[in-house]
Design an enzyme around this catalytic site. Structure first.
Site, PDB file in Angstrom:
ATOM      1  N   GLU A  94       0.809  -1.209   0.000  1.00 42.87           N
ATOM      2  CA  GLU A  94       0.000   0.000   0.000  1.00 42.87           C
ATOM      3  C   GLU A  94       0.851   1.272   0.000  1.00 42.87           C
ATOM      4  O   GLU A  94       1.966   1.289   0.529  1.00 42.87           O
ATOM      5  CB  GLU A  94      -0.910  -0.011   1.230  1.00 42.87           C
ATOM      6  CG  GLU A  94      -1.916  -1.146   1.143  1.00 42.87           C
ATOM      7  CD  GLU A  94      -2.792  -1.295   2.375  1.00 42.87           C
ATOM      8  OE1 GLU A  94      -3.975  -1.601   2.191  1.00 42.87           O
ATOM      9  OE2 GLU A  94      -2.315  -1.120   3.494  1.00 42.87           O
ATOM     10  N   CYS A 107       3.334   8.340   1.235  1.00 40.45           N
ATOM     11  CA  CYS A 107       3.929   7.371   2.144  1.00 40.45           C
ATOM     12  C   CYS A 107       4.017   6.050   1.386  1.00 40.45           C
ATOM     13  O   CYS A 107       2.994   5.539   0.924  1.00 40.45           O
ATOM     14  CB  CYS A 107       3.023   7.251   3.376  1.00 40.45           C
ATOM     15  SG  CYS A 107       3.531   5.974   4.518  1.00 40.45           S
ATOM     16  N   CYS A 114       6.777  -7.507   6.808  1.00 40.44           N
ATOM     17  CA  CYS A 114       7.956  -7.030   7.542  1.00 40.44           C
ATOM     18  C   CYS A 114       8.371  -8.125   8.506  1.00 40.44           C
ATOM     19  O   CYS A 114       7.524  -8.804   9.081  1.00 40.44           O
ATOM     20  CB  CYS A 114       7.634  -5.757   8.325  1.00 40.44           C
ATOM     21  SG  CYS A 114       9.072  -5.051   9.167  1.00 40.44           S
ATOM     22  N   CYS A 118       7.098  -6.195  15.221  1.00 40.64           N
ATOM     23  CA  CYS A 118       6.779  -5.283  16.323  1.00 40.64           C
ATOM     24  C   CYS A 118       5.356  -5.574  16.820  1.00 40.64           C
ATOM     25  O   CYS A 118       4.436  -5.780  16.017  1.00 40.64           O
ATOM     26  CB  CYS A 118       6.887  -3.831  15.866  1.00 40.64           C
ATOM     27  SG  CYS A 118       8.544  -3.421  15.312  1.00 40.64           S
ATOM     28  N   CYS A 121       2.163  -3.460  15.497  1.00 41.68           N
ATOM     29  CA  CYS A 121       2.074  -3.093  14.080  1.00 41.68           C
ATOM     30  C   CYS A 121       1.356  -4.158  13.260  1.00 41.68           C
ATOM     31  O   CYS A 121       1.721  -5.335  13.291  1.00 41.68           O
ATOM     32  CB  CYS A 121       3.482  -2.855  13.532  1.00 41.68           C
ATOM     33  SG  CYS A 121       3.507  -2.544  11.759  1.00 41.68           S
ATOM     34  N   CYS A 348      -1.046   5.220  10.092  1.00 43.04           N
ATOM     35  CA  CYS A 348       0.203   4.537  10.439  1.00 43.04           C
ATOM     36  C   CYS A 348      -0.080   3.214  11.114  1.00 43.04           C
ATOM     37  O   CYS A 348      -0.899   3.144  12.028  1.00 43.04           O
ATOM     38  CB  CYS A 348       0.999   5.335  11.459  1.00 43.04           C
ATOM     39  SG  CYS A 348       1.571   6.861  10.871  1.00 43.04           S
TER      40      CYS A 348
HETATM   41  N1  SAH Z   1       9.483   0.012   9.589  1.00 46.95           N
HETATM   42  C1  SAH Z   1       9.683   1.392   9.762  1.00 46.95           C
HETATM   43  C2  SAH Z   1       8.782   2.240   8.886  1.00 46.95           C
HETATM   44  C3  SAH Z   1       7.365   1.764   8.697  1.00 46.95           C
HETATM   45  S1  SAH Z   1       6.332   1.878  10.097  1.00 46.95           S
HETATM   46  C4  SAH Z   1       9.553   1.765  11.234  1.00 46.95           C
HETATM   47  O1  SAH Z   1       9.123   0.938  12.015  1.00 46.95           O
HETATM   48  O2  SAH Z   1       9.926   2.880  11.565  1.00 46.95           O
HETATM   49  C5  SAH Z   1       6.002   3.634  10.191  1.00 46.95           C
HETATM   50  C6  SAH Z   1       5.637   4.123  11.567  1.00 46.95           C
HETATM   51  O3  SAH Z   1       4.339   3.627  11.965  1.00 46.95           O
HETATM   52  C7  SAH Z   1       6.604   3.651  12.648  1.00 46.95           C
HETATM   53  O4  SAH Z   1       6.966   4.701  13.518  1.00 46.95           O
HETATM   54  C8  SAH Z   1       5.791   2.623  13.364  1.00 46.95           C
HETATM   55  O5  SAH Z   1       6.256   2.389  14.667  1.00 46.95           O
HETATM   56  C9  SAH Z   1       4.415   3.223  13.322  1.00 46.95           C
HETATM   57  N2  SAH Z   1       3.363   2.283  13.647  1.00 46.95           N
HETATM   58  C10 SAH Z   1       3.377   0.939  13.559  1.00 46.95           C
HETATM   59  N3  SAH Z   1       2.218   0.412  14.005  1.00 46.95           N
HETATM   60  C11 SAH Z   1       1.439   1.460  14.386  1.00 46.95           C
HETATM   61  C12 SAH Z   1       0.104   1.569  14.904  1.00 46.95           C
HETATM   62  N4  SAH Z   1      -0.652   0.497  15.092  1.00 46.95           N
HETATM   63  N5  SAH Z   1      -0.369   2.804  15.160  1.00 46.95           N
HETATM   64  C13 SAH Z   1       0.384   3.907  14.916  1.00 46.95           C
HETATM   65  N6  SAH Z   1       1.633   3.856  14.415  1.00 46.95           N
HETATM   66  C14 SAH Z   1       2.155   2.656  14.163  1.00 46.95           C
HETATM   67 FE1  SF4 Z   2       8.117  -3.497  10.573  1.00 45.64          FE
HETATM   68 FE2  SF4 Z   2       5.879  -2.487  11.540  1.00 45.64          FE
HETATM   69 FE3  SF4 Z   2       8.011  -2.785  13.111  1.00 45.64          FE
HETATM   70 FE4  SF4 Z   2       8.040  -0.893  11.187  1.00 45.64          FE
HETATM   71  S1  SF4 Z   2       6.690  -0.961  12.958  1.00 45.64           S
HETATM   72  S2  SF4 Z   2       9.667  -2.361  11.697  1.00 45.64           S
HETATM   73  S3  SF4 Z   2       6.815  -1.949   9.590  1.00 45.64           S
HETATM   74  S4  SF4 Z   2       6.858  -4.445  12.155  1.00 45.64           S
END
Ligand code: SAH
Ligand code: SF4
Length: 381
Positions: A94, A107, A114, A118, A121, A348
């Protein structure tokens, strides 16, 4: 058409010049072709009228212009627009367009899924399928610019007929620094005057903290850097971002300081997701101030965007404000990120795309792979 053909969107400027030399052509042809591709969004080699017919024929025989195909396209009530792109093999990624008063931001995604896993996420919870190619990364920007231009979308921040996307953030699906080579080639195209011509300050890469690659990015292509922090101490960060077990917070802070020597901005942006009663206490805000004492930075506080089965809740507005106050009183600029596109799951962390053949990489598997390759840090499967 055979998709095994060379994709012209895969080449950055230096690589396209090398390709033209190999074909027995002059290297300046590469710059002409780049302008057709990334400034006029041309999808037909034969339409490149300042290239000789013989060269176009030679090129068409072996190469094509292949951007990801659009599967779905939704616009939210607030104007955010999300595209779902087919990247083959039942994988889809996306990209989200965020129009503002003075700029158009896109974006984009860098991986199908990934492997960082995390806890908060949606992308991470789906597992990992594969790295996107340079053509698939740049193709998202190419496709969106081309679409908005063709639709005559009103974009008051640019002259008519110019590319409507003025800012790119690598904050979609995937960890950009785990797909280093392809991401750097894409960044070079975003910056090149023969392609998108964006300034380094208008291109932001967000990372969960792959320390060695932060150093490599500083050498290869230092764009604006955002680091996902989300916790003020290692114990909590280990639980939220498994990668932290490998690269501790003190190492991450040191890498940020080194990055600033070459960065286009004189601060690092720390992203901090606020999870109710997990990382949002006033004491944790104070710990953050201490942690980042030696790193010139700004904080972007991100309200948690829930997704099905998410094990967290968003912090209340009051708790977010109180947390922000502690940072501001310590002299740190802290903004609260506007959540956009929620009604189409474009906010995000809500990007889920479609990830097939997924492998759930647990961190120790990833780390074993690192170790068995003599400490090399590229997370290529
Ligand atoms: N992988 C990279 C970039 C993609 S994620 C990273 O982790 O930085 C982009 C941003 O979205 C990151 O700061 C991530 O922590 C945040 N993010 C992930 N899950 C989220 C959620 N459920 N709500 C809000 N932000 C989130
Ligand atoms: Fe990957 Fe989501 Fe963690 Fe970013 S926040 S590193 S996209 S698992």
């Amino acid at each position: 058409m055979a998709s095994k053909q060379i994709n012209l969107l895969d080449f950055d400027c230096a690589a396209l010049e090398a390709f033209f030399i190999e074909l027995g052509e002059k290297p300046f042809r590469a710059r002409q072709v780049l302008r057709w591709l990334h400034q006029r969004f041309c999808d037909d080699i034969d339409a490149m009228s300042d290239i000789s017919r013989a060269t176009r024929e030679k090129l068409s025989a072996i190469a094509e212009i292949r951007a990801p195909r659009v599967l779905r396209d939704h616009t939210a009530a607030d104007g955010a627009r999300k595209w779902l792109f087919d990247v083959g093999g039942d994988n889809a990624v996306e990209a989200v367009y965020l129009p503002e008063d003075d700029r158009g931001t896109l974006c984009i995604s860098t991986q199908a899924g990934c492997m960082m896993d995390c806890a908060f996420c949606s992308t991470g919870q789906q597992g990992f399928s594969r790295n996107l190619t340079t053509g698939e990364i740049v193709g998202q920007l190419w496709r969106v610019n081309r679409t908005l231009l063709a639709e005559n979308t009103v974009t008051p921040w640019v002259e008519a007929g110019r590319a409507p996307i003025t800012n790119v953030v690598l904050m979609g699906m995937g960890e950009p620094l785990a797909n280093f080579k392809n991401v750097v080639a894409a960044l070079k195209l975003f910056l090149s005057d023969h392609a998108y011509g964006l300034s380094r300050r208008r291109v932001t890469l967000s990372t969960s903290g792959l320390v060695p690659m932060i150093d490599m990015l500083r050498e290869a292509c230092p764009v604006a850097l955002a680091v996902s922090l989300h916790a003020p101490d290692d114990t909590l960060r280990d639980q939220l971002i498994p990668l932290n077990r490998r690269h501790r917070l003190n190492e991450l802070m040191a890498a940020c300081r080194r990055y600033l020597e070459r960065a286009p901005r004189d601060f690092i942006t720390f992203e901090y997701l606020l999870l109710d009663r997990v990382n949002d206490s006033l004491q944790q805000a104070q710990e953050l101030v201490a942690l980042t004492r030696d790193v010139p930075c700004k904080f972007n506080l991100i309200p948690f965007n829930p997704f099905p089965e998410a094990p967290f809740r968003a912090s209340s507005r009051e708790r977010v404000r109180a947390f922000q106050q502690v940072l501001m009183q310590a002299g740190i600029v802290a903004t609260i990120r506007k959540t956009r596109g929620e009604d189409i799951d474009a906010a995000c962390g809500q990007l889920a795309g479609q990830v097939q053949n997924r492998v759930r990489y647990r961190l120790n598997q990833v780390m074993r792979r690192h170790d068995s390759r003599g400490g090399e840090e590229d997370c290529h499967p």
